[in-house]
Design a protein around this motif. Sequence first.
Motif, short mmCIF file in Angstrom:
data_model
loop_
_atom_site.label_atom_id
_atom_site.label_comp_id
_atom_site.label_asym_id
_atom_site.label_seq_id
_atom_site.Cartn_x
_atom_site.Cartn_y
_atom_site.Cartn_z
N VAL A 21 -45.84 -95.18 -55.94
CA VAL A 21 -44.39 -95.22 -55.76
C VAL A 21 -43.79 -94.16 -56.68
O VAL A 21 -44.40 -93.78 -57.69
CB VAL A 21 -43.83 -96.64 -56.06
N TYR A 22 -42.60 -93.67 -56.33
CA TYR A 22 -41.90 -92.61 -57.07
C TYR A 22 -42.74 -91.33 -57.15
O TYR A 22 -42.70 -90.61 -58.13
CB TYR A 22 -41.50 -93.08 -58.48
N ASP A 166 -29.87 -87.40 -59.74
CA ASP A 166 -30.25 -88.05 -58.48
C ASP A 166 -29.24 -87.73 -57.37
O ASP A 166 -28.83 -88.61 -56.60
CB ASP A 166 -30.37 -89.57 -58.66
N TYR A 213 -29.00 -96.29 -53.33
CA TYR A 213 -30.14 -96.58 -52.44
C TYR A 213 -29.79 -96.35 -50.97
O TYR A 213 -30.25 -97.07 -50.09
CB TYR A 213 -30.63 -98.03 -52.65
N ASP A 265 -32.29 -98.68 -49.59
CA ASP A 265 -33.60 -98.34 -50.14
C ASP A 265 -34.64 -98.16 -49.04
O ASP A 265 -35.77 -98.62 -49.16
CB ASP A 265 -34.05 -99.42 -51.13
N GLY A 280 -36.94 -100.86 -45.88
CA GLY A 280 -35.86 -101.04 -46.84
C GLY A 280 -35.58 -102.49 -47.15
O GLY A 280 -36.38 -103.40 -46.88
N ARG A 311 -41.78 -102.39 -46.30
CA ARG A 311 -41.68 -101.86 -47.66
C ARG A 311 -40.35 -101.16 -47.87
O ARG A 311 -39.66 -100.79 -46.93
CB ARG A 311 -42.82 -100.90 -47.98
N CYS A 312 -40.04 -100.97 -49.15
CA CYS A 312 -38.87 -100.21 -49.56
C CYS A 312 -39.32 -99.16 -50.57
O CYS A 312 -40.50 -99.10 -50.93
CB CYS A 312 -37.81 -101.14 -50.17
N SER A 313 -38.41 -98.33 -51.01
CA SER A 313 -38.70 -97.28 -52.01
C SER A 313 -39.85 -96.37 -51.59
O SER A 313 -40.57 -95.84 -52.43
CB SER A 313 -39.02 -97.90 -53.38
N SER A 315 -41.58 -92.96 -49.94
CA SER A 315 -41.27 -91.54 -49.78
C SER A 315 -41.55 -91.15 -48.33
O SER A 315 -42.44 -91.73 -47.68
CB SER A 315 -42.15 -90.68 -50.70
N GLY A 328 -44.62 -96.78 -51.41
CA GLY A 328 -43.43 -97.61 -51.53
C GLY A 328 -43.73 -98.89 -52.26
O GLY A 328 -44.72 -99.00 -52.99
#
Length: 348
Positions: A21-22, A166, A213, A265, A280, A311-313, A315, A328
């Motif tokens: 993630v990230y 951001d 988000y 998100d 999201g 999932r959320c977050s 890419s 995510g």
Amino acid sequence: PRPMSFTGRAWHVFPAPAARVYHSLADVGGQLYMVGGCDASGRPTSALELYCPEVDRWLSLPPMPTPRAGAAVAVLGKQLLVVGGMGKDQRPLKAVEVYNTEEGKWRKRCSLREASMGLSVTVKDGRALAVGGMGADLLPRSVLQQYDLRKDVWALLPPMPTLRYDTSVCLLDSKIYVAGGRQCKRLVKAFEVFDMESRTWSSLPSLPCKRSYSGVLWDSAGRLCWLGGLRQGGIHQSSKFTKNVNIFDTNQGKLARQVRKYRADFAAAIVRDRMIVAGGLGHQPSVLDTVEAFHPEKRKWERLSPMSTPRCSASSIVIRDRLLVVGGVNQVPSSAHEILYVKEEEIL
């Protein structure tokens, strides 16, 4: 001619190198590069991995010299420029590194003037332009800086009127549009443009509301599309999900609005002129797997095939009219990777 319908085919689940993630994604010659990110234990990683669609598998490449998550990544020819991000001590980094995809080697390059995370990067005439960021003191910055790969030097350009990180950045012709962002816990509605020819900043109409988000997309016609998100409440109000879609035409200076479903998100992308949102969070207690597409001209939403893994977050990136959603979170970092193939089908 027969009318056409936009159809989402089944998602293709492709191999997973690791839960992440990230992380940052980049497309070089139709190949997907995944840079850094946080692993399943939440620690920034130095991993660099390559996904080859032709053989449907991942390759592990030489790791970055500096482990990091949330780095800004720019593609300069056949090279990946990796800028700033968050390091293992949970603090912003000033390290800048370049990976040559042909040589398979990393090189440390001229560092940022100060440590920064939450940078937004775009590329103009072979040079990277980095906007805003959060400094080592965790405060927002208004800096605009340009990197010359050949000279290995960062040059300061006139700063933004608004401090933030951001942000969403888009380069159209010789103008850099900067929308939204954050100032610590405060969301920013500022929408500004930098003219590279006159080297001046101008303010555009502010975004309609403060949202985090959300999905932020720029289409080929130069329109900013602001989708969904979590709307910031007032002093005595709680934050709420919004289903607004606001479209700002940079050519005409007009704002349009459309609505669909409450979510934040999520992964968002434009594929064949449609805005796609996937996964999201919403008012439901669980993470979403639903996928929808919006046609700005027809102002019509269509439901596509759901993702195999909610999932959320996550890419996401578009490569050759394919939407790739990578990693995510679903309670823990996810190792799920999926590709949505879309096509135009005739209505008989």
